[in-house]
Design an enzyme around this catalytic site. Structure first.
Site, PDB file in Angstrom:
ATOM      1  N   THR A  35      -0.133  -2.573 -19.231  1.00  0.00           N
ATOM      2  CA  THR A  35       1.161  -2.360 -18.573  1.00  0.00           C
ATOM      3  C   THR A  35       2.255  -3.322 -19.053  1.00  0.00           C
ATOM      4  O   THR A  35       1.981  -4.353 -19.642  1.00  0.00           O
ATOM      5  CB  THR A  35       0.972  -2.427 -17.041  1.00  0.00           C
ATOM      6  OG1 THR A  35      -0.081  -1.565 -16.670  1.00  0.00           O
ATOM      7  CG2 THR A  35       2.201  -2.056 -16.265  1.00  0.00           C
TER       8      THR A  35
ATOM      9  N   GLY B 223      -0.336  -6.303 -14.561  1.00  0.00           N
ATOM     10  CA  GLY B 223      -1.415  -7.135 -14.032  1.00  0.00           C
ATOM     11  C   GLY B 223      -2.333  -6.430 -13.053  1.00  0.00           C
ATOM     12  O   GLY B 223      -2.978  -7.081 -12.231  1.00  0.00           O
TER      13      GLY B 223
HETATM   14  N1  GLU Z   1      -2.594   1.293 -13.562  1.00  0.00           N
HETATM   15  C1  GLU Z   1      -2.084   0.211 -12.792  1.00  0.00           C
HETATM   16  C2  GLU Z   1      -1.130   0.694 -11.742  1.00  0.00           C
HETATM   17  O1  GLU Z   1      -0.491   1.665 -11.918  1.00  0.00           O
HETATM   18  C3  GLU Z   1      -1.376  -0.801 -13.619  1.00  0.00           C
HETATM   19  C4  GLU Z   1      -2.296  -1.473 -14.543  1.00  0.00           C
HETATM   20  C5  GLU Z   1      -1.825  -2.798 -14.989  1.00  0.00           C
HETATM   21  O2  GLU Z   1      -0.840  -3.347 -14.554  1.00  0.00           O
HETATM   22  O3  GLU Z   1      -2.463  -3.357 -15.819  1.00  0.00           O
HETATM   23  O4  GLU Z   1      -0.991   0.069 -10.749  1.00  0.00           O
END
Ligand code: GLU
Length: 597
Positions: free
Chosen positions: A419, A504
């Site tokens: 992300t 994160g």
């Molecule tokens: N997939 C996660 C979300 O949408 C984010 C993953 C990340 O921040 O590494 O909350």
């Protein structure tokens, strides 16, 4: 004007900010030779911004600013802003370059949430460009033949985890609403860098090496990230002609050229043909994809309104809950060096995560107590539970007021970090805060048309029920998985004063809440707030950032009853304070910068 009384001891102990890092990052994006005039040549202002970050100093500007995770992407956005473009225009340019130079974190094959403050109308808008479960997906998608949940990475790698991408539609929608620059012009830097090549950054090279086995499972992915079977190396020039072609199609045909035609066909065949783990995404899912405008979720903290993305993100609700519960405690007087500050923050977070686990999901599919969760009287009642001196022994969800009667079981879902976060302010006073993702580092590891496909569906709970009671965040066709992404705009007296967010996984929530506290209560400027070592508690251990002053709290936290876990906490915070001038900061844990004029 905020007071700036910085607590010296804690800040001077910022141990991880190695000056060598700035040089390393600078080296990695410098041109190989001086004569070719490559797009990625580091300008003096980029080097200055990298150095400022590593010295813990913010960047200031009068007119506009952009903060994001890679200097090449920031420069692409800066060009657009300098030429009179809006924050929405700049975001498109930043995102298309991030998808190339930081492909493990976000891109066209993923999804994003965008928070926009519009200077002309004074209105805040949030857009949901989250990936969506295919219509052929069922509750049982992540179960084995015995009905047992799959192991996390067995579900992640391959086609099964791929949701309908939302980012291309979000770029187009933001530009349609708020753009000033011609759409095709926003792809110029991305196309040039993809065609001429860019230099692989230390972070990308390191992550490819660590993930080499998974990246080697699919031929197209392996060919790109492991040419001749060897992981990409830092400083190596990498070209991506397929990505350039995809960008040309987007530039000339708009998002329609992505959700239909050859690109869409490539996505579908890659997902459905993934060896060993085929998925169920179809052309119909792509054709039906829609960006959804949602009501912003705001919570009161001190003199501020903390606003962000509502469901299907749990971000604004959980950040808002943590801060709302802490509103009655004088963290400013206690300061960052008193372990009681961290007890309060840690336990507020544990209580908020208990509510998150039970109640938060895509509220187009499940009834949610959205207003009840950030209702000030509910939060002050929950905050009262913190009036202790040791760690809470029992942490259970509360009973927020529901809009409809409902009954849910606690969920089980895992998010691991990739992300990216983008904060932008333009010369017109518009403010943009967007967090963008393909979920896991390198997503599903499937690649098509020059970009990686997300594994966002693994943000759903693999379990559908607990003791016969349904779990709100269970998978359903057409539903959007719960997120932790917390793109935030902080308001004061009706005007925006801070744009912030981070990657994160579910620790995003703690990173953002803590940085807002550091900025609002501990009088740190944005760079100090972002650089401050992390102490984060979600629902288990108290995580303290390895190799930093945060580790020094381990014994005191243990004495209060926490189980402490020193570990890397790789946030990627990017923030801009908006006042008489713009003050920007970038996370020293990643390769980004803030740049403005
Ligand atoms: N997939 C996660 C979300 O949408 C984010 C993953 C990340 O921040 O590494 O909350």
């Amino acid at each position: 004007m905020k007071r700036r009384l910085i607590s010296g001891l804690f800040l001077s102990a910022l141990a991880f900010a190695s000056p060598a890092f700035a040089q390393e990052a600078a080296d990695a994006v410098s041109p190989e030779g001086g004569s070719e005039g490559q797009v990625q040549g580091l300008t003096a202002e980029v080097i200055a911004a990298l150095e400022a970050k590593m010295e813990g100093k913010p960047v200031t500007a009068q007119n506009w600013m952009v903060a994001a995770a890679n200097p090449l992407a920031v420069e692409a956005g800066a060009k657009v802003l300098r030429a009179g473009g809006s924050a929405a225009d700049a975001m498109v340019a930043v995102q298309v370059v991030l998808g190339l130079v930081e492909p493990q974190s976000s891109g066209l094959g993923g999804g994003a949430f965008l928070v926009w403050y519009d200077a002309a109308t004074g209105k805040m808008t949030t857009l949901d460009g989250r990936e969506t479960a295919p219509l052929e997906a069922t509750h049982r998608l992540f179960h084995d033949e015995n009905g047992e949940p799959l192991k996390f990475f067995d579900a992640v790698v391959g086609g099964l985890s791929v949701g309908t991408p939302g980012t291309p539609a979000l770029l187009e929608e933001a530009h349609r609403r708020w753009g000033r620059s011609p759409w095709p012009s926003l792809f110029a830097d991305g196309i040039a860098l993809a065609e001429d090549g860019f230099l692989v950054s230390p972070r990308l090279a390191g992550l490819v090496e660590k993930d080499a086995e998974r990246l080697s499972r699919f031929p197209v992915t392996a060919e790109y990230f492991l040419p001749d079977g060897k992981p990409l190396e830092q400083g190596q020039r990498l070209m991506n002609p397929d990505y350039a072609e995809t960008l040309r199609t987007l530039a000339s045909e708009g998002a329609a050229g992505f959700y239909g035609g050859e690109i869409a066909a490539g996505i579908v065949s890659t997902v459905r043909g993934a060896e060993g783990n085929p998925g169920v995404l179809s052309g119909i899912d792509l054709a039906l994809y829609q960006v959804i405008e949602r009501e912003p979720v705001c919570a009161t903290y001190r003199a501020y309104e903390i606003c962000g993305m509502g469901p299907p993100s749990s971000g604004a609700l959980t950040v808002g809950q943590i801060l709302g519960m802490l509103d009655g405690y004088d963290l400013a007087a206690m300061g960052p060096e008193d372990v009681q500050s961290w007890r309060l923050i840690g336990d507020a977070s544990r209580l908020a995560f208990a509510d998150r686990g039970r109640y938060m999901a895509d509220h187009d599919f499940v009834p949610m107590p959205t207003n009840g969760l950030v209702d000030p009287s509910y939060l002050s009642e929950r905050g009262g539970l913190l009036n202790e001196s040791e760690a809470l022994i029992d942490v259970a969800p509360g009973n927020p007021a529901f809009d409809h009667a409902s009954n849910w079981a606690d969920d089980e879902s895992l998010e691991l970090p990739s992300t990216s976060h983008i904060s932008i302010v333009d010369q017109f006073g518009n403010v943009l805060s967007m967090t963008t993702t393909i979920e896991n580092g390198f997503g599903s590891r499937l690649m098509t048309n020059g970009f990686l496909l997300n594994n966002e569906l693994t943000d759903f709970s693999f379990k559908t029920h607990r003791d016969g009671v349904p779990i709100a965040n269970r998978l359903e066709p057409g539903k959007r998985p719960r997120s932790s992404m917390s793109p935030t705009i902080v308001m004061q007296d009706g005007a925006p004063v801070l744009a912030i967010g981070s990657p994160g996984g579910s620790r995003i929530i703690g990173y953002v809440a803590k940085s807002i506290i550091a900025w609002a209560d501990w009088d740190m400027d944005v760079q100090q707030a972002l650089s401050l070592p992390h102490l984060v508690n979600r629902f288990g251990t108290y995580d303290v950032e390895l190799g930093t002053a945060a580790e020094g709290y381990a014994d005191q936290l243990t004495a209060l009853g926490y189980e402490v876990n020193p570990r890397d906490l790789t946030s990627g915070l990017h923030a801009i304070e908006i006042g008489d001038v713009l003050i920007g900061g970038a996370d020293p844990r990643r390769e980004g910068i803030a740049l403005g004029e």
